[in-house]
Design a protein around this motif. Structure first.
Motif, PDB file in Angstrom:
ATOM      1  N   PRO A   1       0.798  -1.236   0.000  1.00 58.50           N
ATOM      2  CA  PRO A   1       0.000   0.000   0.000  1.00 58.50           C
ATOM      3  C   PRO A   1       0.823   1.274   0.000  1.00 58.50           C
ATOM      4  O   PRO A   1       0.444   2.261  -0.601  1.00 58.50           O
ATOM      5  N   LEU A   2       1.938   1.319   0.715  1.00 56.80           N
ATOM      6  CA  LEU A   2       2.889   2.433   0.703  1.00 56.80           C
ATOM      7  C   LEU A   2       2.184   3.790   0.791  1.00 56.80           C
ATOM      8  O   LEU A   2       2.028   4.516  -0.190  1.00 56.80           O
ATOM      9  N   ALA A   3       1.844   4.166   2.010  1.00 51.69           N
ATOM     10  CA  ALA A   3       1.086   5.396   2.237  1.00 51.69           C
ATOM     11  C   ALA A   3       1.941   6.504   2.829  1.00 51.69           C
ATOM     12  O   ALA A   3       1.398   7.489   3.324  1.00 51.69           O
ATOM     13  N   ARG A   4       3.270   6.363   2.753  1.00 46.94           N
ATOM     14  CA  ARG A   4       4.141   7.387   3.329  1.00 46.94           C
ATOM     15  C   ARG A   4       5.338   7.614   2.422  1.00 46.94           C
ATOM     16  O   ARG A   4       5.855   6.675   1.809  1.00 46.94           O
ATOM     17  N   VAL A   5       5.768   8.885   2.330  1.00 47.73           N
ATOM     18  CA  VAL A   5       7.012   9.194   1.619  1.00 47.73           C
ATOM     19  C   VAL A   5       7.942   9.956   2.562  1.00 47.73           C
ATOM     20  O   VAL A   5       7.483  10.704   3.426  1.00 47.73           O
ATOM     21  N   PRO A   6       9.278   9.734   2.377  1.00 47.81           N
ATOM     22  CA  PRO A   6       9.868   8.851   1.378  1.00 47.81           C
ATOM     23  C   PRO A   6       9.671   7.379   1.711  1.00 47.81           C
ATOM     24  O   PRO A   6       9.547   7.002   2.883  1.00 47.81           O
ATOM     25  N   VAL A   7       9.648   6.545   0.652  1.00 49.36           N
ATOM     26  CA  VAL A   7       9.594   5.098   0.824  1.00 49.36           C
ATOM     27  C   VAL A   7      10.986   4.623   1.209  1.00 49.36           C
ATOM     28  O   VAL A   7      11.952   4.835   0.470  1.00 49.36           O
ATOM     29  N   ARG A   8      11.084   3.998   2.377  1.00 53.71           N
ATOM     30  CA  ARG A   8      12.376   3.532   2.856  1.00 53.71           C
ATOM     31  C   ARG A   8      12.479   2.008   2.664  1.00 53.71           C
ATOM     32  O   ARG A   8      11.455   1.324   2.513  1.00 53.71           O
ATOM     33  N   PRO A   9      13.693   1.475   2.665  1.00 56.54           N
ATOM     34  CA  PRO A   9      13.845   0.027   2.451  1.00 56.54           C
ATOM     35  C   PRO A   9      12.981  -0.819   3.375  1.00 56.54           C
ATOM     36  O   PRO A   9      12.425  -1.836   2.950  1.00 56.54           O
ATOM     37  N   GLU A  10      12.865  -0.409   4.642  1.00 52.94           N
ATOM     38  CA  GLU A  10      12.081  -1.217   5.575  1.00 52.94           C
ATOM     39  C   GLU A  10      10.600  -1.254   5.234  1.00 52.94           C
ATOM     40  O   GLU A  10       9.881  -2.176   5.643  1.00 52.94           O
ATOM     41  N   HIS A  11      10.123  -0.244   4.503  1.00 50.59           N
ATOM     42  CA  HIS A  11       8.727  -0.271   4.061  1.00 50.59           C
ATOM     43  C   HIS A  11       8.502  -1.366   3.021  1.00 50.59           C
ATOM     44  O   HIS A  11       7.385  -1.879   2.885  1.00 50.59           O
ATOM     45  N   LEU A  12       9.542  -1.698   2.284  1.00 50.26           N
ATOM     46  CA  LEU A  12       9.432  -2.714   1.236  1.00 50.26           C
ATOM     47  C   LEU A  12       9.700  -4.119   1.766  1.00 50.26           C
ATOM     48  O   LEU A  12       9.117  -5.095   1.288  1.00 50.26           O
ATOM     49  N   THR A  13      10.567  -4.229   2.755  1.00 49.06           N
ATOM     50  CA  THR A  13      10.937  -5.544   3.273  1.00 49.06           C
ATOM     51  C   THR A  13      10.046  -6.001   4.419  1.00 49.06           C
ATOM     52  O   THR A  13      10.134  -7.156   4.853  1.00 49.06           O
ATOM     53  N   GLY A  14       9.216  -5.059   4.938  1.00 49.32           N
ATOM     54  CA  GLY A  14       8.355  -5.408   6.056  1.00 49.32           C
ATOM     55  C   GLY A  14       9.053  -5.430   7.396  1.00 49.32           C
ATOM     56  O   GLY A  14       8.516  -5.946   8.375  1.00 49.32           O
ATOM     57  N   THR A  15      10.234  -4.815   7.465  1.00 53.00           N
ATOM     58  CA  THR A  15      10.997  -4.821   8.728  1.00 53.00           C
ATOM     59  C   THR A  15      10.790  -3.553   9.542  1.00 53.00           C
ATOM     60  O   THR A  15      11.389  -3.395  10.600  1.00 53.00           O
ATOM     61  N   GLY A  16       9.994  -2.612   9.028  1.00 54.10           N
ATOM     62  CA  GLY A  16       9.784  -1.372   9.759  1.00 54.10           C
ATOM     63  C   GLY A  16       8.556  -0.648   9.322  1.00 54.10           C
ATOM     64  O   GLY A  16       7.878  -1.048   8.393  1.00 54.10           O
TER      65      GLY A  16
END
Length: 723
Positions: free
Chosen positions: A708-723
């Protein structure tokens, strides 16, 4: 040309002293006392000043004078100036500043904007109400979105030189965006008449909004007047991060209602902007976020509530896009959700709702100029999509570090379009002044153009010269250094300078042309043109030359030029003709993502923008590319991390900005659909590309990952599910 340029940090004067600022380490504290004795005892120190040494107004501000020149009784953010030192060497000044003892009584800061809103710390609330607030729809999508604090990240930090003048005034050479706004505030703080505070534009190493507010201007001037010697101040990068305003962090909650075929019925939005410790331009940024908050779409029913609040975070104000950036991330994310809900292509749902010329804004204002929203979207959609990366490691996320294996990489394509106002709004007396002189130099006609318009890298000096050559038909044109010796040209912001100062230079040239042709006596003037230093009739025959007409002396005209009037938004309904002009840009982003490693590579960006008329085509393309780069930065890497009011990454080591290696190939379509109300039909171009680049890139990452990515900037942890 040697590629050399004297920036404000290069300035030098005989017997010059160096100024340094002592800043607060606390986001919120009472000052019980300041002891400067040890600092004054350092050899080489000439002055140490505190709030008590400010002879005039002790507070300043662009819109509201609420920011202390030097903090006296309390500090409200980390980095607030408390004292200033002048010494014969910058290191001496720094050592002296470290010896100043400030007795702080630390208080609990308010750093959560929602808590500030609940506590009544509202700078401005802008409601927009149009149509039926209770209307329902067949399809409803909702979302909450967040935008981090972005820095303007100009390459030349704040700097300038203040020189005491024999008349008791000050001559200030400074990198700024608005000479006369600086003059007004500096003069008030120094208790001097404005004519004794003379500002000249020094070389500006980028701006993007951060140089609208004062930084070192008053401080250097105070030290120069106290010591009777020139004082230079130059910020380092860490100090620069606390020495200027930033883009407002935002929380945005949206609800879009539509028919089953994807036509918008209503938009409801709640927008909260963190203005930080002081007002700066927050009221205007809130108004932009509200009035542009549903995007370039036709929506019959709108409810928007936009708020700006005070916190103990660093102050926020103008940055490229000015409120429209935050809103665009919200409404464009919503349009993608709507497309998925009704089963339409993301471009098709936008085209079905696209604004057209003559459409009504949520404020009730009619869009009088071209609004090619659908066409811009179709242009970027129809561009060929770049081929797969193949085996070339340089074309994969992670690059030649070989961290990514191709089997884990997925590709996504995303779209976005944004809307931005041009020029100042809501009844602000927006004008620019130009003085144009046509004279003989060495027997040849020459033009001198004088304005106070700040060249901050956008190519304004070139544009002024182009206009003078076009209107007066004279090749030899000099554009003088901008200073306060001529009337105000307003700020180099709001994508307004080519429109406003360009309009003023054009009007002044036309006035000079009229006076010059008056010297023809009884000759019919209809159809006459000035070309190549000659006066031509309608048939192209030479009537006389400009040089011959100038034998009688130079011709000079000063013109103050205004755009068509605007008016404030109604405080209850948000209705009103608040803006001068609207500009539009669309982006398509193609990305490759390795979600396992959290790596993103932007493969290509296609953009299309209506510029009205490209006065300088190469500069226009450069503005589009540069604005897109800043949008990419906000999408993927740029954020000032503020924890408990403290910026945790105040350097370009930790605050990342895009480099040439991060920027993909760009396909650019420039439309020239003339605006009937502007000089030459032009449209401001600097800000729109920043606005839609960010949501397009994030939409592409969503398409690649399904997240869903509802925040910017998109950080690596947003993609890996670690944060």
């Amino acid at each position: 040309m040697r590629g050399e340029f004297a920036f404000s940090s290069d300035l030098w004067a005989e017997d010059m002293l160096w100024g340094v600022t002592l800043r607060s380490p606390h986001p919120c504290a009472r000052i019980n006392g300041i002891d400067v004795g040890a600092a004054l005892g350092v050899p080489g120190v000439y002055a140490v000043l505190t709030a008590e040494d400010v002879p005039g107004e002790r507070r300043y501000g662009l819109e509201v004078a609420d920011q202390p020149v030097l903090a006296g009784d309390q500090v409200c953010y980390v980095g607030e100036p408390v004292a200033i030192v002048a010494a014969d060497h910058p290191e001496t000044a720094r050592r002296a500043a470290e010896r100043i003892v400030v007795d702080y009584a630390v208080r609990e800061p308010v750093t959560d904007p929602e808590a500030a809103l609940a506590g009544g710390q509202v700078v401005r609330h802008v409601p927009i109400r149009r149509g039926d607030p209770g209307v329902t729809a067949e399809v409803v999508v909702t979302g909450e979105y967040r935008v981090g604090m972005q820095d303007q990240a100009f390459l030349g930090p704040e700097s300038g030189l203040a020189v005491p003048a024999p008349d008791g005034g000050i001559d200030l050479y400074v990198a700024t965006q608005w000479l006369h706004a600086d003059q007004r505030q500096v003069a008030a703080a120094l208790a001097l008449p404005e004519e004794k505070v003379r500002l000249s534009l020094a070389g500006v190493g980028g701006a993007f909004g951060a140089r609208e507010d004062l930084s070192m201007q008053v401080h250097a001037s105070l030290l120069a007047l106290r010591t009777g010697r020139p004082v230079k101040m130059v910020y380092g990068r860490e100090e620069s991060f606390v020495g200027h305003v930033h883009r407002h962090p935002a929380i945005l909650r949206y609800e879009h209602g539509a028919t089953r075929d994807g036509r918008l019925v209503y938009v409801r939005a709640w927008i909260l902007l963190d203005g930080g410790a002081y007002t700066s331009t927050t009221p205007a940024v809130v108004a932009n976020a509200a009035s542009l908050g549903v995007g370039p779409y036709q929506v019959p029913n709108v409810v928007v509530d936009a708020y700006g609040v005070h916190t103990n975070n660093p102050p926020c104000g103008a940055m490229r896009g000015f409120g429209a950036v935050q809103a665009c991330f919200g409404y464009e994310s919503q349009m993608d959700r709507l497309a998925a809900a009704v089963g339409l292509d993301p471009v098709e749902v936008r085209v079905r709702n696209a604004m057209v010329e003559g459409a009504l804004m949520p404020t009730g204002q009619v869009v009088e100029g071209p609004a090619p929203v659908a066409r811009l979207l179709e242009l970027v959609r129809d561009r060929p999509v770049p081929p797969p990366a193949g085996a070339d490691l340089r074309q994969l996320p992670g690059g030649v570090a070989n961290t990514t294996r191709a089997e884990h990489v997925t590709r996504g394509v995303g779209y976005a379009i944004g809307i931005k106002n041009v020029c100042f709004s809501e009844g602000f007396d927006d004008f620019a002044t130009a003085r144009v002189r046509l004279e003989l130099l060495g027997g040849e006609p020459a033009v001198l153009v004088r304005t106070a318009a700040a060249e901050v890298g956008q190519g304004l000096v070139t544009v002024q010269a182009q206009i003078a050559r076009t209107e007066l038909g004279v090749e030899r044109v000099v554009v003088g250094t901008a200073d306060t010796g001529v009337g105000s040209a307003g700020s180099s912001s709001a994508s307004r300078q080519t429109y406003m100062t360009g309009g003023a230079v054009r009007a002044a040239c036309q006035a000079v042309r009229g006076r010059l042709l008056d010297r023809l006596g009884g000759i019919e003037r209809v159809g006459l043109e000035l070309v190549g230093g000659a006066v031509l009739d309608g048939g192209g025959r030479v009537v006389t030359t400009v040089a011959e007409l100038l034998v009688g002396g130079a011709v000079e005209e000063t013109v103050r030029w205004r755009h068509r009037p605007t008016r404030p938004l109604d405080p209850v309904s948000g209705q009103g003709d608040a803006h001068v002009q609207y500009a539009f840009a669309a982006h398509r982003a193609t990305v490759d993502v390795d979600a396992e490693l959290g790596l993103v590579r932007v493969v290509e960006i296609a953009t299309a923008q209506d510029v009205g008329r490209a006065i300088n085509p190469e500069a226009v393309r450069g503005q589009i590319q540069g604005g897109t780069a800043q949008g990419l930065g906000l999408a993927l890497m740029e954020e000032l991390r503020v924890v408990d009011g403290v910026i945790r990454n105040p350097s370009f080591t930790d605050y990342l900005i895009p480099t040439i290696l991060d920027m993909p190939p760009m396909a650019v379509d420039v439309l020239e659909l003339a605006d009937p109300h502007s000089p030459y039909g032009l449209r401001g171009v600097g800000e729109p590309p920043t606005i839609s680049a960010t949501p397009a890139i994030v939409a592409a990452i969503r398409a690649a990952t399904g997240l869903p990515l509802a925040r910017v900037p998109v950080r690596p942890e947003h993609l890996t599910g670690t944060g």
